[in-house]
Write an enzyme that holds these catalytic residues in place. Sequence first.
Site, PDB file in Angstrom:
ATOM      1  CG  ASP A  33      -3.872  47.657 -13.207  1.00  0.00           C
ATOM      2  OD1 ASP A  33      -4.910  47.049 -12.862  1.00  0.00           O
ATOM      3  OD2 ASP A  33      -3.442  48.657 -12.592  1.00  0.00           O
ATOM      4  N   GLY A  34      -6.162  47.161 -15.331  1.00  0.00           N
ATOM      5  CA  GLY A  34      -7.248  47.991 -15.863  1.00  0.00           C
ATOM      6  C   GLY A  34      -8.423  47.188 -16.406  1.00  0.00           C
ATOM      7  N   GLY A  36     -10.763  45.575 -14.756  1.00  0.00           N
ATOM      8  CA  GLY A  36     -11.992  45.874 -14.010  1.00  0.00           C
ATOM      9  C   GLY A  36     -12.598  47.197 -14.462  1.00  0.00           C
ATOM     10  CD1 TRP A  38     -11.497  48.190 -21.940  1.00  0.00           C
ATOM     11  CD2 TRP A  38     -12.862  46.472 -21.497  1.00  0.00           C
ATOM     12  NE1 TRP A  38     -11.982  47.727 -23.143  1.00  0.00           N
ATOM     13  CE2 TRP A  38     -12.828  46.674 -22.896  1.00  0.00           C
ATOM     14  CE3 TRP A  38     -13.657  45.445 -20.982  1.00  0.00           C
ATOM     15  CZ2 TRP A  38     -13.551  45.881 -23.793  1.00  0.00           C
ATOM     16  CZ3 TRP A  38     -14.389  44.662 -21.867  1.00  0.00           C
ATOM     17  CH2 TRP A  38     -14.332  44.890 -23.249  1.00  0.00           C
ATOM     18  NE  ARG A  46     -13.211  43.265 -10.534  1.00  0.00           N
ATOM     19  CZ  ARG A  46     -12.350  44.276 -10.594  1.00  0.00           C
ATOM     20  NH1 ARG A  46     -12.797  45.515 -10.638  1.00  0.00           N
ATOM     21  NH2 ARG A  46     -11.065  44.056 -10.582  1.00  0.00           N
ATOM     22  CG  HIS A  50     -10.393  39.585 -15.234  1.00  0.00           C
ATOM     23  ND1 HIS A  50      -9.415  40.499 -14.943  1.00  0.00           N
ATOM     24  CD2 HIS A  50     -11.161  39.501 -14.116  1.00  0.00           C
ATOM     25  CE1 HIS A  50      -9.575  40.942 -13.706  1.00  0.00           C
ATOM     26  NE2 HIS A  50     -10.633  40.354 -13.182  1.00  0.00           N
ATOM     27  CB  SER A  78      -0.399  39.502  -7.558  1.00  0.00           C
ATOM     28  OG  SER A  78      -1.495  39.919  -6.772  1.00  0.00           O
ATOM     29  CG  LEU A 144       7.479  34.596 -26.831  1.00  0.00           C
ATOM     30  CD1 LEU A 144       8.303  35.821 -26.429  1.00  0.00           C
ATOM     31  CD2 LEU A 144       6.078  35.048 -27.246  1.00  0.00           C
ATOM     32  NE  ARG A 207      -0.700  50.485  -7.331  1.00  0.00           N
ATOM     33  CZ  ARG A 207      -1.792  51.222  -7.468  1.00  0.00           C
ATOM     34  NH1 ARG A 207      -1.865  52.402  -6.906  1.00  0.00           N
ATOM     35  NH2 ARG A 207      -2.817  50.773  -8.166  1.00  0.00           N
TER      36      ARG A 207
HETATM   37  C1  FPP Z   1      -5.635  43.523 -12.975  1.00  0.00           C
HETATM   38  O1  FPP Z   1      -6.722  44.306 -13.441  1.00  0.00           O
HETATM   39  C2  FPP Z   1      -5.660  42.236 -13.644  1.00  0.00           C
HETATM   40  C3  FPP Z   1      -5.725  41.034 -13.025  1.00  0.00           C
HETATM   41  C4  FPP Z   1      -5.760  40.870 -11.570  1.00  0.00           C
HETATM   42  C5  FPP Z   1      -5.780  39.784 -13.812  1.00  0.00           C
HETATM   43  C6  FPP Z   1      -5.022  39.767 -15.100  1.00  0.00           C
HETATM   44  C7  FPP Z   1      -5.547  38.654 -15.901  1.00  0.00           C
HETATM   45  C8  FPP Z   1      -5.787  38.688 -17.229  1.00  0.00           C
HETATM   46  C9  FPP Z   1      -5.435  39.771 -18.126  1.00  0.00           C
HETATM   47  C10 FPP Z   1      -6.483  37.584 -17.938  1.00  0.00           C
HETATM   48  C11 FPP Z   1      -6.169  36.262 -17.510  1.00  0.00           C
HETATM   49  C12 FPP Z   1      -4.852  35.821 -17.922  1.00  0.00           C
HETATM   50  C13 FPP Z   1      -4.680  34.711 -18.613  1.00  0.00           C
HETATM   51  C14 FPP Z   1      -3.331  34.224 -18.854  1.00  0.00           C
HETATM   52  C15 FPP Z   1      -5.816  33.978 -19.160  1.00  0.00           C
HETATM   53  P1  FPP Z   1      -7.828  44.784 -12.414  1.00  0.00           P
HETATM   54  O2  FPP Z   1      -8.930  43.776 -12.428  1.00  0.00           O
HETATM   55  O3  FPP Z   1      -7.195  45.014 -11.086  1.00  0.00           O
HETATM   56  O4  FPP Z   1      -8.305  46.129 -13.040  1.00  0.00           O
HETATM   57  P2  FPP Z   1      -8.832  47.405 -12.252  1.00  0.00           P
HETATM   58  O5  FPP Z   1      -7.659  47.972 -11.498  1.00  0.00           O
HETATM   59  O6  FPP Z   1      -9.303  48.314 -13.340  1.00  0.00           O
HETATM   60  O7  FPP Z   1      -9.939  46.928 -11.353  1.00  0.00           O
END
Ligand code: FPP
Length: 258
Positions: A33-34, A36, A38, A46, A50, A78, A144, A207
């Site tokens: 998480d985080g 966006g 960042w 955004r 990712h 998710s 792994l 959460r």
């Molecule tokens: C939540 O951060 C993150 C996601 C919904 C996507 C997670 C995906 C990756 C880390 C990269 C893709 C994965 C692979 C396997 C290539 P957020 O966007 O909700 O952050 P925020 O809460 O700061 O907005």
Amino acid sequence: MSMSGRDEERCEQELGQLLDRSRLPQHVAIIMDGNGRWAQQRGLPRVEGHRQGAESLRTMVKACVEYGVPYLTAYAFSTENWKRPPDEVNKLMQLLVEYLYNELDELHANGVRLRGIGDIKGLPEQAQKALTEAERKTARNKRLCLNLALNYGGRSELVQAVRRLADDAVKGKINPDDIDESIVSSYLYTSGMPDPDLLIRPAGEFRVSNFLLWQIAYAEFWITPVLWPDFGRKEFLEALVEYQRRERRFGGLNVCSG
Ligand code: FPP
């Protein structure tokens, strides 16, 4: 104030010395998480968050291989993430496909078995294809097991498990009186794997976000304000060292002898 590269290296070395390699968690789960926030902090789109988040995952996979953590589960998309703007969803799917094709050879060479957990049939065809190929190529690797939670929701996982269990009961394959915790576990996506011992949650949220609801019953939580794209080896070592300091009782009491 951010640490210089040398300070960071020293810190990693010190943490590495504190780590007892005979008591590592067998399964680490991460809510990435985080991303966006960042990107927003840097005035970037955004998707750049990712992209950097995918780099952090790469670092984590290498660290697990190096230290000898045998299972890593990362929450990549998710069942609720479809509510995001279509452009972000498309870019995340593209990133996933890129990650799978770009990382495949290195994952395989490092003995990583890749598995998708979640409602994989609900993913775009290209993503399903890349995932199937990666799963097939790495199926025999043992160092792994990297589970990517994709179109994953803990409740939806339980619903599909209950449906299949009920179906097997109706067909007479299973007697309802025989259903116990291990049988329920065997109907989950993580069948045959140990439950996570450690759940890492970056970006400071308290959460669970519908992640591995059944499997984290006794997991230790480690929450850090560090955003996922900034999460590196140092933070992972901190989490592992802290995990080893905790007393895990699984609902019982630890009775000291003597
Ligand atoms: C939540 O951060 C993150 C996601 C919904 C996507 C997670 C995906 C990756 C880390 C990269 C893709 C994965 C692979 C396997 C290539 P957020 O966007 O909700 O952050 P925020 O809460 O700061 O907005």
